[in-house]
Write a protein that holds these residues in place. Structure first.
Motif, PDB file in Angstrom:
ATOM      1  N   LYS A   1     -91.930   2.556 -14.115  1.00 10.06           N
ATOM      2  CA  LYS A   1     -91.025   3.610 -14.580  1.00 10.06           C
ATOM      3  C   LYS A   1     -89.538   3.235 -14.615  1.00 10.06           C
ATOM      4  CE  LYS A   1     -94.034   7.018 -15.383  1.00 10.06           C
ATOM      5  NZ  LYS A   1     -94.245   7.582 -16.725  1.00 10.06           N
ATOM      6  N   PRO A   2     -89.021   2.452 -13.668  1.00 13.06           N
ATOM      7  CA  PRO A   2     -87.585   2.138 -13.753  1.00 13.06           C
ATOM      8  C   PRO A   2     -87.184   1.368 -15.013  1.00 13.06           C
ATOM      9  CG  PRO A   2     -88.409   1.714 -11.538  1.00 13.06           C
ATOM     10  CD  PRO A   2     -89.617   1.971 -12.404  1.00 13.06           C
ATOM     11  N   ASN A   3     -88.150   0.734 -15.693  1.00 12.48           N
ATOM     12  CA  ASN A   3     -87.805   0.018 -16.934  1.00 12.48           C
ATOM     13  C   ASN A   3     -87.119   0.924 -17.948  1.00 12.48           C
ATOM     14  OD1 ASN A   3     -89.083  -2.312 -15.979  1.00 12.48           O
ATOM     15  ND2 ASN A   3     -91.050  -1.755 -16.890  1.00 12.48           N
ATOM     16  N   THR A   4     -87.487   2.198 -17.975  1.00  9.35           N
ATOM     17  CA  THR A   4     -86.831   3.133 -18.900  1.00  9.35           C
ATOM     18  C   THR A   4     -85.839   4.043 -18.189  1.00  9.35           C
ATOM     19  OG1 THR A   4     -87.178   4.815 -20.624  1.00  9.35           O
ATOM     20  CG2 THR A   4     -88.716   4.837 -18.781  1.00  9.35           C
ATOM     21  N   ALA A   5     -86.030   4.274 -16.900  1.00 13.35           N
ATOM     22  CA  ALA A   5     -85.082   5.132 -16.177  1.00 13.35           C
ATOM     23  C   ALA A   5     -83.675   4.541 -16.230  1.00 13.35           C
ATOM     24  CB  ALA A   5     -85.527   5.303 -14.724  1.00 13.35           C
ATOM     25  N   VAL A   6     -83.577   3.229 -16.085  1.00 18.30           N
ATOM     26  CA  VAL A   6     -82.259   2.586 -16.047  1.00 18.30           C
ATOM     27  C   VAL A   6     -81.537   2.714 -17.391  1.00 18.30           C
ATOM     28  CG1 VAL A   6     -81.019   0.412 -15.697  1.00 18.30           C
ATOM     29  CG2 VAL A   6     -82.866   1.071 -14.132  1.00 18.30           C
ATOM     30  N   PRO A   7     -82.157   2.322 -18.536  1.00 17.14           N
ATOM     31  CA  PRO A   7     -81.430   2.520 -19.797  1.00 17.14           C
ATOM     32  C   PRO A   7     -81.165   4.000 -20.094  1.00 17.14           C
ATOM     33  CG  PRO A   7     -83.657   1.660 -20.207  1.00 17.14           C
ATOM     34  CD  PRO A   7     -83.394   1.537 -18.738  1.00 17.14           C
ATOM     35  N   GLN A   8     -82.064   4.895 -19.734  1.00 17.40           N
ATOM     36  CA  GLN A   8     -81.803   6.316 -19.999  1.00 17.40           C
ATOM     37  C   GLN A   8     -80.576   6.792 -19.224  1.00 17.40           C
ATOM     38  OE1 GLN A   8     -84.904   9.271 -20.450  1.00 17.40           O
ATOM     39  NE2 GLN A   8     -86.503   7.702 -20.446  1.00 17.40           N
ATOM     40  N   ALA A   9     -80.489   6.425 -17.947  1.00 16.61           N
ATOM     41  CA  ALA A   9     -79.307   6.811 -17.168  1.00 16.61           C
ATOM     42  C   ALA A   9     -78.052   6.182 -17.779  1.00 16.61           C
ATOM     43  CB  ALA A   9     -79.474   6.381 -15.711  1.00 16.61           C
ATOM     44  N   TYR A  10     -78.167   4.921 -18.157  1.00 17.56           N
ATOM     45  CA  TYR A  10     -77.019   4.208 -18.732  1.00 17.56           C
ATOM     46  C   TYR A  10     -76.478   4.889 -19.992  1.00 17.56           C
ATOM     47  CZ  TYR A  10     -74.481   0.677 -21.389  1.00 17.56           C
ATOM     48  OH  TYR A  10     -73.552   0.023 -22.142  1.00 17.56           O
ATOM     49  N   TYR A  11     -77.362   5.165 -20.955  1.00 24.35           N
ATOM     50  CA  TYR A  11     -76.888   5.743 -22.225  1.00 24.35           C
ATOM     51  C   TYR A  11     -76.308   7.146 -22.003  1.00 24.35           C
ATOM     52  CZ  TYR A  11     -79.182   1.975 -24.877  1.00 24.35           C
ATOM     53  OH  TYR A  11     -79.551   0.768 -25.400  1.00 24.35           O
TER      54      TYR A  11
ATOM     55  N   GLY B   1     -94.775  13.860 -12.124  1.00 30.54           N
ATOM     56  CA  GLY B   1     -96.152  14.214 -11.786  1.00 30.54           C
ATOM     57  C   GLY B   1     -96.524  13.593 -10.459  1.00 30.54           C
ATOM     58  N   ALA B   2     -96.944  12.348 -10.500  1.00 25.82           N
ATOM     59  CA  ALA B   2     -97.299  11.643  -9.266  1.00 25.82           C
ATOM     60  C   ALA B   2     -96.060  11.388  -8.407  1.00 25.82           C
ATOM     61  CB  ALA B   2     -97.964  10.323  -9.612  1.00 25.82           C
ATOM     62  N   GLY B   3     -94.892  11.420  -9.007  1.00 25.26           N
ATOM     63  CA  GLY B   3     -93.670  11.170  -8.250  1.00 25.26           C
ATOM     64  C   GLY B   3     -93.011   9.858  -8.626  1.00 25.26           C
ATOM     65  N   GLN B   4     -93.738   9.023  -9.369  1.00 30.66           N
ATOM     66  CA  GLN B   4     -93.191   7.716  -9.740  1.00 30.66           C
ATOM     67  C   GLN B   4     -91.954   7.865 -10.632  1.00 30.66           C
ATOM     68  OE1 GLN B   4     -93.937   4.831  -8.667  1.00 30.66           O
ATOM     69  NE2 GLN B   4     -96.105   4.611  -8.249  1.00 30.66           N
ATOM     70  N   TRP B   5     -92.027   8.762 -11.604  1.00 33.61           N
ATOM     71  CA  TRP B   5     -90.910   8.897 -12.532  1.00 33.61           C
ATOM     72  C   TRP B   5     -89.679   9.479 -11.843  1.00 33.61           C
ATOM     73  CZ3 TRP B   5     -88.155   7.275 -16.165  1.00 33.61           C
ATOM     74  CH2 TRP B   5     -87.231   8.084 -16.822  1.00 33.61           C
ATOM     75  N   GLY B   6     -89.893  10.491 -11.015  1.00 33.29           N
ATOM     76  CA  GLY B   6     -88.758  11.071 -10.297  1.00 33.29           C
ATOM     77  C   GLY B   6     -88.086  10.050  -9.396  1.00 33.29           C
ATOM     78  N   THR B   7     -88.894   9.209  -8.758  1.00 31.36           N
ATOM     79  CA  THR B   7     -88.331   8.157  -7.909  1.00 31.36           C
ATOM     80  C   THR B   7     -87.513   7.191  -8.753  1.00 31.36           C
ATOM     81  OG1 THR B   7     -90.405   8.294  -6.677  1.00 31.36           O
ATOM     82  CG2 THR B   7     -88.907   6.538  -6.071  1.00 31.36           C
ATOM     83  N   ALA B   8     -88.079   6.805  -9.889  1.00 28.42           N
ATOM     84  CA  ALA B   8     -87.399   5.845 -10.763  1.00 28.42           C
ATOM     85  C   ALA B   8     -86.074   6.404 -11.267  1.00 28.42           C
ATOM     86  CB  ALA B   8     -88.304   5.492 -11.947  1.00 28.42           C
ATOM     87  N   LEU B   9     -86.078   7.680 -11.683  1.00 25.22           N
ATOM     88  CA  LEU B   9     -84.837   8.243 -12.220  1.00 25.22           C
ATOM     89  C   LEU B   9     -83.801   8.450 -11.107  1.00 25.22           C
ATOM     90  CD1 LEU B   9     -83.751   9.017 -15.036  1.00 25.22           C
ATOM     91  CD2 LEU B   9     -84.144  11.406 -14.408  1.00 25.22           C
ATOM     92  N   SER B  10     -84.257   8.802  -9.909  1.00 28.83           N
ATOM     93  CA  SER B  10     -83.320   8.926  -8.777  1.00 28.83           C
ATOM     94  C   SER B  10     -82.654   7.583  -8.496  1.00 28.83           C
ATOM     95  CB  SER B  10     -84.047   9.407  -7.511  1.00 28.83           C
ATOM     96  OG  SER B  10     -84.570  10.694  -7.703  1.00 28.83           O
ATOM     97  N   PHE B  11     -83.445   6.523  -8.507  1.00 24.36           N
ATOM     98  CA  PHE B  11     -82.874   5.182  -8.318  1.00 24.36           C
ATOM     99  C   PHE B  11     -81.861   4.868  -9.424  1.00 24.36           C
ATOM    100  CE2 PHE B  11     -83.149   0.833  -9.984  1.00 24.36           C
ATOM    101  CZ  PHE B  11     -82.496   0.165  -8.961  1.00 24.36           C
ATOM    102  N   ALA B  12     -82.250   5.153 -10.676  1.00 24.05           N
ATOM    103  CA  ALA B  12     -81.405   4.782 -11.813  1.00 24.05           C
ATOM    104  C   ALA B  12     -80.098   5.574 -11.824  1.00 24.05           C
ATOM    105  CB  ALA B  12     -82.168   4.997 -13.124  1.00 24.05           C
ATOM    106  N   THR B  13     -80.168   6.876 -11.585  1.00 21.84           N
ATOM    107  CA  THR B  13     -78.944   7.681 -11.583  1.00 21.84           C
ATOM    108  C   THR B  13     -78.016   7.235 -10.440  1.00 21.84           C
ATOM    109  OG1 THR B  13     -80.189   9.401 -10.406  1.00 21.84           O
ATOM    110  CG2 THR B  13     -79.867   9.716 -12.763  1.00 21.84           C
ATOM    111  N   ALA B  14     -78.606   6.839  -9.299  1.00 16.57           N
ATOM    112  CA  ALA B  14     -77.769   6.361  -8.189  1.00 16.57           C
ATOM    113  C   ALA B  14     -76.956   5.135  -8.608  1.00 16.57           C
ATOM    114  CB  ALA B  14     -78.635   6.028  -6.970  1.00 16.57           C
ATOM    115  N   GLN B  15     -77.512   4.305  -9.497  1.00 17.67           N
ATOM    116  CA  GLN B  15     -76.796   3.096  -9.930  1.00 17.67           C
ATOM    117  C   GLN B  15     -75.553   3.432 -10.746  1.00 17.67           C
ATOM    118  OE1 GLN B  15     -77.950   0.276  -8.517  1.00 17.67           O
ATOM    119  NE2 GLN B  15     -79.387   1.769  -7.680  1.00 17.67           N
TER     120      GLN B  15
END
Lengths: 417, 417
Positions: free
Chosen positions: B110-120, B134-148
């Protein structure tokens, strides 16, 4: 960040034995009954002869058996990583490297010794191992290792961890391990590594088909962990560094510290730093003397720093560092001044762990956070002094199964001992 | 096992856009009110213009921005691994490879897309993102990406997962994410991805400072995931393989499948296989038609396989695969026969996952277990026919935070839907 990978063919094929390289020989372990030096035969009910021989071997290098290498290659060589985003966050001139042992099946350095221990037992015809586990890392590692050789595994888990970390128990069960809380005879007792060792040794000596396996403290365990430091030396060279200025690792029984630090002991310019929790300050507050490894006094007496075999540390989250004693080799190195020791509170540990998670994208185990906190201190000292210091620490385990502890910290419920 | 690592410099610097390579153009998404094709302006309240342009781009390659590459390099390129111990366990002539996306900060692709989405979004001056998980993977990925990028993150988590997986929530909080259970207005409802999307979109459109981020389904999300397949192609060549015979991945919304499979679509000899849970059999049992992406009918209508936007799947453990619809591109490929789809029960998934954990030392997420189960089926078919087939599957996430599901399976309490 930059990763320095090695190919599988570059993995060390021999362990680095520090015993013949010490300036003075180790004092021997003593029999708990006679108080005479233990003989190999005294240890034979617990360990296979190959490990007993390693425990006192004078050989500078000991070959890693092929079937062990085949399994270690599932995750080794592990990456050495330059933590450039952490350096930037700290605005330090220091170069910070970590050796990533979290990529193993159990998520820590522990399988490095679990696999050879299971192998040597299997070669001697043993099909069942008993052991103790604190944080759960060692029990997970041994369950994985015994599964590779079709052996049974019986794990006595410190009750505080058993209750805090149900996922650890399940992970052991995925690999076929049997897990019970310790002390087995006192459900109101949060337990300790010393008490769990007693439970596991008692089980082992009552049965003919079983041996006992220890995840830290003993010489052969630290020997097996030296693949960490050997790989790190080669990888640092590949990164263009001659030697690190300082090598840092958390210290409970001493195995991950010994693993990364021993190959650097002969390099006198390299500082070696043990980090322990203030709640269980063995090296910084303990006495250097002969003591038992367990609560019940069933193990040999070992010459080490100790807080007393009946010391019951508070239930801090770094369960893997709650041990009253320490590796005799680590103790000797500290006693003789070759290694430093520092104790820190768990609040500082989690503060550092969260900084690291945000900078490098990895959530560390609380044990691992101890090393990170002191690596950050060293990097900030380098900033103060303007030094281009090279810092190496052991990223000895991930915190995926320790997230309840993070919740306690983030919600302000953590007691900062 | 053998790992095929790539150096950071060999990482793809552009995404592989499948849109201009399709035999016929995609049918457009329709406005939920007017039922006319949506315009970029219709989508502007939800997404930054850079992502909207990617959603319909005719360019065959789209450059990955430098600041995105810098963060992806924290874990990319990911290893390609030959699962030799699994091959041996199955006694198959097939060669089985997996792409290990579990090494990312969130533990999945999931972070493969979370990072560019946060960036743009950040580039467009947006400082807060809302999303569902859903499972929590995407929310975790986006939380990581937005923190960056120093952004806020608001996560609506499907209630069944919120309750089953407290550790996932904590991991999001380690990276500063805010997490609430969905549907927010009905505490007795176990929730679904479709309902959580409604909650997140409603939050976003009510505020000027926020955009919405989706972790799967949309074209730009699958685009960002193509780094997986691009790397895997190069790594397979390094392993001496021309092309795989079959590429396998689980399919919920389609992003990890699209990521590994799209770069192989032009190679007509390569079979592409989507694996979904029998409990939510979108591709195998759904209708191919225009439907809403969410329960409340707030999203555009998309041309896709669907079980109906109000379909409420049972609470299976692969929470990431409980989605009523599917990526329009994936749907089109299945509809036109370029891609196969198969549905399996969760009992089979956990049986395969435990086999894999014992052979390869890695405990997969339940979603990931779907791909493993079908990879094992293919390997056994190859054994039957004596073919030296090359199998590639996406190891899209670890199961460290899914161990409660393993406990249910091992203790015989799992309902085999």
């Amino acid at each position: 960040m930059t990763r320095y990978n090695m190919s599988e063919s570059e993995m060390p094929s021999a362990w680095f034995n520090i015993l013949p390289r010490l300036a003075t020989p180790m004092d021997p372990p003593l029999h708990p009954g006679t108080r005479e030096p233990v003989t190999p035969d005294d240890l034979a009910p617990l360990f296979p002869m190959a490990l007993i021989m390693q425990e006192m071997s004078p050989e500078p290098w000991i070959d890693i058996p092929g079937p062990v290498l085949d399994i270690l290659r599932l995750w080794r060589p592990t990456p050495l990583v330059r933590a450039e985003r952490l350096e930037k966050m700290l605005d330090t001139p220091a170069r910070i490297y970590f050796k990533d042992e979290s990529v193993s099946p159990a998520g820590s350095h522990k399988p490095n010794t679990a696999v050879p221990q299971a192998y040597y037992n299997k070669m001697e015809g043993i099909n069942r191992l008993t052991t103790e586990t604190g944080a759960g890392q060692w029990g997970t590692a041994l369950s994985f290792a015994t599964a590779q050789f079709d052996m049974e595994c019986m794990v006595y888990m410190v009750r505080a961890s058993f209750e805090q970390k149900p996922y650890r128990k399940i992970m052991m069960e995925v690999w076929g391990g049997n897990v019970v809380p310790s002390p087995i005879d006192d459900p109101s007792n949060p337990g300790s590594l010393g008490a769990a060792i007693s439970d596991a040794v008692r089980d082992c000596v009552q049965r003919d088909d079983s041996h006992y396996a220890l995840g830290s403290v003993l010489n052969h365990v630290l020997l097996h962990q030296t693949v960490i430091g050997l790989e790190a030396r080669d990888q640092l060279r590949a990164a263009g560094e001659e030697l690190p200025d300082v090598v840092i690792a958390p210290c409970g029984g001493g195995s991950n510290l010994g693993g990364i630090a021993f190959p650097f002991v002969p390099d006198e310019s390299v500082r070696l730093v043990a980090v322990e929790p203030s709640a269980c300050p063995t090296l910084t507050q303990g006495r250097f003397e002969y003591d038992f490894g367990d609560v019940a006094g069933m193990t040999p007496l070992m010459p080490m720093y100790t807080l007393g075999a009946d010391f019951m540390p508070p239930s801090i989250h770094a369960g893997g560092l709650r041990y009253h004693g320490d590796s005799p080799i680590i103790s000797k190195l500290v006693h003789e001044g070759r290694m430093e020791a520092v104790a820190i509170n768990q609040g500082k540990v989690f503060d550092a762990a969260i900084k690291f998670a945000n900078a490098e994208g990895k959530v560390p185990a609380p044990e691992c956070g101890h090393g990170i906190a002191v690596a950050i201190d060293e990097a900030l000292a380098a900033k103060e002094s303007g030094e281009e210091k090279v810092i190496l620490f052991n990223y000895c385990g991930h915190g995926h199964l320790d997230l309840a502890a993070y919740d306690e910290y983030l919600s302000g419920r953590m007691v900062d001992v």
